[in-house]
Design an enzyme around this catalytic site. Structure first.
Site, short mmCIF file in Angstrom:
data_model
loop_
_atom_site.label_atom_id
_atom_site.label_comp_id
_atom_site.label_asym_id
_atom_site.label_seq_id
_atom_site.Cartn_x
_atom_site.Cartn_y
_atom_site.Cartn_z
N GLY A 53 -9.49 -31.25 -1.61
CA GLY A 53 -9.71 -30.78 -2.98
C GLY A 53 -11.16 -30.84 -3.39
O GLY A 53 -11.68 -29.89 -4.01
N GLU A 54 -11.83 -31.91 -3.04
CA GLU A 54 -13.24 -32.06 -3.40
C GLU A 54 -14.13 -31.09 -2.62
O GLU A 54 -15.11 -30.58 -3.14
CB GLU A 54 -13.69 -33.50 -3.17
CG GLU A 54 -13.09 -34.53 -4.11
CD GLU A 54 -11.66 -34.90 -3.75
OE1 GLU A 54 -10.99 -35.54 -4.57
OE2 GLU A 54 -11.21 -34.55 -2.63
N VAL A 55 -13.76 -30.85 -1.35
CA VAL A 55 -14.53 -29.88 -0.54
C VAL A 55 -14.44 -28.49 -1.16
O VAL A 55 -15.45 -27.78 -1.28
CB VAL A 55 -14.00 -29.85 0.92
CG1 VAL A 55 -14.73 -28.76 1.71
CG2 VAL A 55 -14.21 -31.20 1.59
#
Length: 259
Positions: A53-55
């Site tokens: 998700g952060e990527v």
């Protein structure tokens, strides 16, 4: 800090078991890096993303940085193998390392192999030993898309003698919302700005638009249970069955579990 390190010591068998499971499940997983044995790496910007998700969320930021600084060298770290796969897919130009587990010796060992002056943490991955060692090595540390729920805030506030020094370490917090910013400030953060969520900057891929999913699905109702945790899949499936019973033949359902 001693209390955190003692708790981490007690959790060592659990952490090692998790590393072992990753190694057995994902052939490309590099357990030595999680223990701090990094190959040497030089970068203009180090970005830490916990997982997939952060990527995905940081993609617009990296695209803009590359447009402005074409020669920038990026190092992207993740905790999970699925996050590593997404880094390879989205940013083939970047170096990838697995973030060392937050034992002081493993973080210190990894950072000795790093030449970089700026660490960008996506969301709120505030690992104490990582922050202390990064600042000791002279890195600027900024937290982007920073979020802090009321529940987490109360937990940190309860142990303010430990958390306040931690929140003072980053040079800035770029908060998701005003309420998040206020919580970071209350915990002693030095500089806090409300910038909104970088996830809203995500653009829909032309490939997705070309596939024309709505045309393929027709008028059917579609809903998604995304990033579910243990025990939540059953709740979502029961809700789906109840909905399906009322709208026979008209419901499509997708469930995406978190890694």
């Amino acid at each position: 800090m001693w209390l955190y390190r003692f708790a981490l010591l007690l959790l060592t068998p659990v952490i090692l078991l998790k590393i072992r499971r990753f190694q057995k499940k994902y052939r490309h997983y590099r357990p030595k890096e999680a223990l701090g044995f990094w190959p040497s790496v030089s970068a203009d910007l180090w970005i830490h993303c916990a997982s997939v998700g952060e990527v995905l969320a940081v993609r617009p930021l990296i695209v803009q940085l590359r447009e402005k600084h074409p020669t920038y060298r990026f190092l992207i770290t993740t905790m999970t193998p699925t996050g590593a796969e997404q880094v390879e897919k989205s940013f083939p130009f970047a170096e990838h390392r697995y973030l060392p587990m937050d034992w002081r010796f493993s973080v210190k060992r990894a950072l000795k192999q790093l030449t970089c002056k700026h660490l960008l943490i996506v969301e709120t991955e505030l690992w104490p030993n990582l922050l202390f060692q990064a600042k000791q090595q002279g890195l600027r540390v900024d937290v982007v898309n920073a979020r802090l729920s009321e529940r987490s805030f109360l937990r940190y506030q309860k142990f303010s003698h430990v958390s306040r020094p931690l929140f003072k370490l980053p040079d800035s917090f770029l908060a998701h919302a005003k309420s998040d910013a206020e919580r970071f400030e209350a915990l002693g953060a030095k500089k806090v700005l409300t910038t909104g969520s970088i996830k809203f900057d995500l653009a829909v891929s032309p490939d997705v638009l070309e596939d024309n999913w709505r045309e393929q699905l027709g008028s059917r109702f579609v809903w998604i249970a995304a990033s579910t945790h243990q025990g939540e899949d059953e709740i979502a499936l029961n809700a789906h069955k109840a909905t399906f019973a009322k709208r026979v033949g008209c419901v499509a359902f997708a469930c995406a579990a978190s890694s």
